[in-house]
Design a protein around this motif. Sequence first.
Motif, short mmCIF file in Angstrom:
data_model
loop_
_atom_site.label_atom_id
_atom_site.label_comp_id
_atom_site.label_asym_id
_atom_site.label_seq_id
_atom_site.Cartn_x
_atom_site.Cartn_y
_atom_site.Cartn_z
N THR A 57 0.69 -1.25 -0.13
CA THR A 57 -0.18 0.02 -0.03
C THR A 57 0.86 1.10 -0.13
O THR A 57 0.66 2.32 -0.79
N ALA A 58 1.91 1.21 0.68
CA ALA A 58 2.83 2.35 0.93
C ALA A 58 3.42 2.76 -0.36
O ALA A 58 3.71 3.63 -0.81
N LEU A 62 3.30 5.87 -2.87
CA LEU A 62 4.47 6.48 -3.37
C LEU A 62 4.39 6.59 -4.96
O LEU A 62 4.70 7.69 -5.35
N ARG A 63 4.03 5.42 -5.59
CA ARG A 63 4.00 5.45 -7.00
C ARG A 63 2.96 6.60 -7.50
O ARG A 63 3.13 7.26 -8.63
N ARG A 64 1.78 6.62 -7.01
CA ARG A 64 0.67 7.38 -7.42
C ARG A 64 1.23 8.93 -7.15
O ARG A 64 0.83 9.78 -8.04
N VAL A 65 1.83 9.33 -5.81
CA VAL A 65 2.30 10.52 -5.76
C VAL A 65 3.42 11.04 -6.90
O VAL A 65 3.50 11.93 -7.52
N ARG A 177 5.46 9.79 1.74
CA ARG A 177 5.28 8.62 1.24
C ARG A 177 6.44 7.64 1.30
O ARG A 177 6.47 6.45 1.59
N ARG A 178 7.52 8.20 0.87
CA ARG A 178 9.00 7.42 0.80
C ARG A 178 9.29 7.05 2.22
O ARG A 178 9.82 5.77 2.37
N ARG A 185 9.01 -1.16 5.01
CA ARG A 185 10.07 -2.24 4.62
C ARG A 185 10.99 -2.60 5.71
O ARG A 185 11.18 -3.78 5.95
N GLU A 186 11.36 -1.73 6.68
CA GLU A 186 12.21 -1.91 7.79
C GLU A 186 11.08 -2.75 8.63
O GLU A 186 12.00 -3.82 9.39
#
Length: 368
Positions: A57-58, A62-65, A177-178, A185-186
């Motif tokens: 989702t995150a 990020l891809r959308r933004v 978002r990043r 991920r962490e």
Amino acid sequence: MPAALALALALAAADPRAQLSALEARRRAEETAARLLAQQERSVLDTLGEAETALTTARAELRRVEAERAEASAGLAHAREVEAGARARLRARLAELRPRLAARARMGPAGELRLLLASASLADLVKRSYLMDRILSRDAGLLADAQAAAREGEAARAERAREAARLDALAGEAVERRTQAEARREERETLLTALRSARGFHERAAREAATQARRLADFVATLPPPRVGSALPGGFAARRGRLPAPTVGAIAVGFGRIVNPKFNTVTVQNGLDIAARAGAPVRSVAPGRVVHAGWFKGYGNLVIVEHGEGYHTLFAHLGAMQTAMGEVVDAGAVLGTVGDSGSLKGPYLYFELRERGRPVDPRPWLAP
């Protein structure tokens, strides 16, 4: 052994402080994993699935933004082009008007009347009047176009300001978002680190994986029977030893009983782990029909292809699926990409071959 791990062990052996730091990092990873699991009864695979969903989702956000940023950047560039074009047009029209406006100023208010009265004849008067009207009409057109260019320039300037403000806002959102994606991920990596380093978590994950393997077998048994006339020419069995590899990579873990060298635990592997780069294409090994394409707990994105005669091939942990249930595929058709969905080991392809629901070793079926 990876070079980074070997270096870390060497440093740890040489420096007690490095060893202490490594132990502290492991402790933090295990504590974080325990906190993520919350209760001892909580499913490891469910927790991993939730972490993957949050990460997906995150990343999608990020891809959308980023896509909106690219769109805003293109809009800003277009607005700048329109503004520059309008300014150039305005300058050109004013350059055309300037000499005649200066001449009119020199002629004075009665200059046009004097020009008409100086006509030598009626015909000359008519001609002068006609030409004057043409000049005035053209000047009026040039003036109108100059005014329109000025308005376009102002509108483009306003649009440029809006797109610039939007781009600035999206840049800030992209950073946020990043950061969120990196945090997810962490979180996922922390859980995986604990699963690999803590015996208790590893054993729980192994038990759950065995349970999911049984559920997968039950699921394959419930798949629709082969369609009439769907058998391959010559039969699927005739392709033994001639099937192409489903992706480019070496077999990292084979079929059968596998002993974990760290914890000495035994698991049963119903297929092959193929070490392949993330994003590499995964292809069907023979013609068939896709009878499943979706998420399956413990296997991530899973595609199952039915080849007739009771044979199925299974492709698990795909990063992306590029097929749909019911689709008829040829040998070599791309089914998806190598990924790490539902994986406890990172990116790789898990490949199974089943004969009437029973897993068989795929290696003798693959071409040398």
